[in-house]
Scaffold this motif. Sequence first.
Motif, mmCIF file in Angstrom:
data_model
loop_
_atom_site.group_PDB
_atom_site.id
_atom_site.type_symbol
_atom_site.label_atom_id
_atom_site.label_comp_id
_atom_site.label_asym_id
_atom_site.label_seq_id
_atom_site.Cartn_x
_atom_site.Cartn_y
_atom_site.Cartn_z
ATOM 1 N N LEU A 32 -4.220 0.618 7.792
ATOM 2 C CA LEU A 32 -3.789 -0.617 7.134
ATOM 3 C C LEU A 32 -3.783 -1.801 8.098
ATOM 4 C CD1 LEU A 32 -2.818 -1.553 4.348
ATOM 5 C CD2 LEU A 32 -0.471 -1.114 5.096
ATOM 6 N N CYS A 47 -3.789 -0.007 -3.076
ATOM 7 C CA CYS A 47 -3.397 -1.256 -2.416
ATOM 8 C C CYS A 47 -3.411 -2.417 -3.398
ATOM 9 C CB CYS A 47 -4.332 -1.562 -1.246
ATOM 10 S SG CYS A 47 -3.843 -3.032 -0.300
ATOM 11 N N TYR A 91 0.833 -1.194 0.000
ATOM 12 C CA TYR A 91 0.000 0.000 0.000
ATOM 13 C C TYR A 91 0.873 1.251 0.000
ATOM 14 C CZ TYR A 91 -3.591 3.297 1.698
ATOM 15 O OH TYR A 91 -4.457 4.349 1.834
ATOM 16 N N HIS A 122 -3.264 -6.323 -3.326
ATOM 17 C CA HIS A 122 -3.447 -7.433 -2.386
ATOM 18 C C HIS A 122 -3.094 -8.726 -3.102
ATOM 19 C CE1 HIS A 122 -5.131 -10.119 0.555
ATOM 20 N NE2 HIS A 122 -5.483 -9.104 1.338
ATOM 21 N N LYS A 156 -11.885 3.256 2.465
ATOM 22 C CA LYS A 156 -11.688 2.278 1.400
ATOM 23 C C LYS A 156 -12.783 2.389 0.350
ATOM 24 C CE LYS A 156 -11.237 -2.748 0.648
ATOM 25 N NZ LYS A 156 -12.353 -2.870 -0.311
#
Length: 209
Positions: A202, A147, A79, A149, A163
């Motif tokens: 986070l 971000c 991130y 992932h 988010k």
Amino acid sequence: MERVVPWSCESGADKKMFVASELPDVIGPTELNTGNHGPGLEIGKDKLSIRYVGEGRHGNDVGSIQASKPVPTQQLLYYFEVTVVSQGELGRIGLGFTDKNFKVTRQPGWESNSYGYHGDDGRKFYNSDKGEEYGPKFGTGDTIGACLHFGSQEIFYTKNGTKLKTAFRNVTQTSLYPTVGLHSKNEVVQINFGQSPFKYDLEVRMQQT
């Protein structure tokens, strides 16, 4: 202040937050790649702030710049955040992830193997300069996070600590660079690779994963 990074062991069973010095082999970028960038950029001495002083007249004079290193794939997720100090004349600011062959005269998302979210229209882009509807526009005073992932193979963004929905799925590239693109006069942004606290929590995200 030491940088804090998310980490997952190989089994995926234990997800914790560690300071960067504890994981010297998996630390990602800490600055921008000042040796390769698009036209019209002034880069601060900290290698974390950029200003666009070009004309922004066509699609191949974007001032894009990548991080100095790719995202470390040993982490569960990666991130970073970009704060818009000034949106300049038009607020044509993009951020996301791109591969090593990315053309830095283009916005992230316009080229193959690149993903971007743009402030002037709120659209997301992947391998296209048309894009799709995604989220809110952003400009002066906003902090936008991106971000990647690895567990879910997804990219999502945040705005001012909140988010947004998933932007991209089935992200399988393993060598992607955090990237920012500017394309109208007097745009100024500051990049945070973890040297300062993030707006987005986070650690809470890690606990939910």
